[in-house]
Design an enzyme around this catalytic site. Structure first.
Site, short mmCIF file in Angstrom:
data_model
loop_
_atom_site.label_atom_id
_atom_site.label_comp_id
_atom_site.label_asym_id
_atom_site.label_seq_id
_atom_site.Cartn_x
_atom_site.Cartn_y
_atom_site.Cartn_z
N SER A 1 74.74 -10.21 25.12
CA SER A 1 76.12 -10.49 24.71
C SER A 1 76.92 -9.19 24.56
O SER A 1 78.07 -9.11 24.98
CB SER A 1 76.17 -11.34 23.44
OG SER A 1 75.61 -10.67 22.36
N GLU B 1 82.08 -10.48 18.24
CA GLU B 1 80.91 -11.20 17.72
C GLU B 1 81.27 -11.89 16.40
O GLU B 1 80.91 -13.04 16.16
CB GLU B 1 79.73 -10.25 17.47
CG GLU B 1 79.17 -9.60 18.71
CD GLU B 1 78.16 -10.49 19.45
OE1 GLU B 1 77.69 -11.48 18.88
OE2 GLU B 1 77.87 -10.17 20.63
N ASP C 1 74.46 -2.71 18.87
CA ASP C 1 74.30 -3.16 20.26
C ASP C 1 75.49 -2.76 21.11
O ASP C 1 75.34 -2.29 22.25
CB ASP C 1 74.14 -4.69 20.30
CG ASP C 1 72.96 -5.16 19.46
OD1 ASP C 1 72.11 -4.31 19.14
OD2 ASP C 1 72.90 -6.34 19.15
#
Ligand code: GLA
Length: 364
Positions: free
Chosen positions: A105, A137, A149
């Site tokens: 993602s 997110e 990330d």
């Protein structure tokens, strides 16, 4: 293009203002894109065989977790900043296993932001892009993740791990010089369906710990500011769960600092020992592992030539990361039959080669 990441060590430390040590992998998300003269947005996912289309300004939030929320969330956040002057059409593909714990993602978000930056020629530092993608997110996927990330996908360099201080966002690229050793990623093939709620619950438990430590020392802003001595001194005032959550985060921060020093000094034995300790802490104190991950780690740790092995990422499934002598890889692969026997799952195994750096595929 934006790569996925494997976190070498430093799990659940990012939203506690702590340290992480991820590196990009040699797989990622690729986007072909061109602007349109009207305000239509059309995005095709080759992986899912689906198209989403709408007119800018009539955005409706996709279902959290649907692939399009990571793309359209980025479009919407950039549009709110006035950086999307027209519609566009895009095609997305990639070779990262979706949902496998390698941050697909984050790679989708980062690749989208970089593709839009290329066609609409706006300037935005990579660290700001990472923060925007993290916001996506939170707002569109409902996962209150830290910044690791997105930062790793956008700023990770080839042949390096990225040691990030998640409070100051300062970072050091540490060369990954493994000699005869390799980093091997094994996918448990367990889908992480309940991960979002369990993730947010862990975050809340960490905040509960911070609230207590703050009463004694108002300068404490996050578990980053807490020592193991403090956790032990206030153990009786914390629930057993919150105490163990805090102990994991505080000890994991120390492991990242030690592991970064070990990697820099070429001390792979020490690095591996810290990976093993990290897994134990994630399993017993933070409770984000699962039987499948424990089994993979156990098999790896018992294989001659393995220096260290641990779950990587949010857990509850996903992947493990193992530091191993290259001569021992075949023997590790052979041992994985025990995993298949026990869980009727075929673990995917790949040896990390030249890891990628994010960037536009072609400049327009
Ligand atoms: C997920 C989140 C990250 C981080 C890890 C756990 O990958 O997106 O921000 O918290 O879990 O270390």
């Amino acid at each position: 293009m934006a790569p996925g990441r494997v976190n070498l060590i430093g799990e659940y430390t990012d939203f506690n203002d702590g340290f992480v040590l991820p590196m990009t992998v040699d797989r990622g998300v690729y986007i072909g894109i061109r602007p349109r003269s009207d305000d239509r947005v059309s995005v095709v996912s080759l992986k899912f065989g689906e198209t989403v289309a709408y007119s800018l300004g009539t955005f409706e939030q996709p279902k959290p977790g649907h692939w399009s929320c990571y793309v359209l969330g980025v479009v919407e956040e950039l549009r709110l900043l006035g950086l999307i002057p027209s519609g566009f059409e895009a095609v997305i593909d990639g070779n990262l296993n979706l949902g496998a714990g390698l941050s697909s993602s984050a790679a989708v978000e980062t690749a989208t932001a970089l593709a839009l930056q290329t066609i609409f020629k706006f300037t935005m530092p990579r660290a700001d892009i990472a923060a925007l993608c993290q916001r996506v997110e939170h707002r569109y996927a409902g996962v209150m993740c830290g910044i690791m990330d997105q930062f790793a996908s956008g700023l990770g360099r080839a042949d390096h791990a990225l040691m990030l201080d998640c409070r100051s966002l300062s970072y050091v690229d540490i060369p990954v010089t493994l000699g005869d050793h390799r980093i091997v990623i094994i996918s448990s093939e367990v889908k992480r369906e309940l991960a979002a709620s369990a993730y947010n619950e862990r975050r809340a438990q960490c905040e509960e710990g911070v609230a207590l430590f703050k009463q004694y020392d108002p300068s404490v802003r996050a578990l980053r500011d807490v020592t193991l001595d403090q956790v032990n001194a206030h153990a009786s005032e914390l629930s057993d769960i919150v105490r163990r959550r805090c102990r994991h985060v505080v000890s994991e921060n120390m492991r990242v600092l030690n592991a970064s020093a070990a990697l820099g000094a070429g001390d792979l034995e020490e690095f591996g020992a810290l990976m093993n300790a990290s897994h134990q802490s994630l399993r017993d104190d933070f409770e984000v592992s699962c039987d499948e991950l424990d089994c993979l780690v156990d098999i790896a740790q018992r294989t001659d030539g393995v220096l260290g092995s641990r779950m990587t990422g949010a857990g509850f499934g996903g992947c493990t990361v193992t530091l191993i002598h290259s001569d021992a890889i075949d023997s590790l692969k052979a041992q994985l039959f025990a995993y298949t026997d026990r869980f009727s799952l075929n673990p995917g195994i790949f040896v990390l080669q030249d890891n990628l750096e994010a960037g536009p595929l072609v400049s327009s």
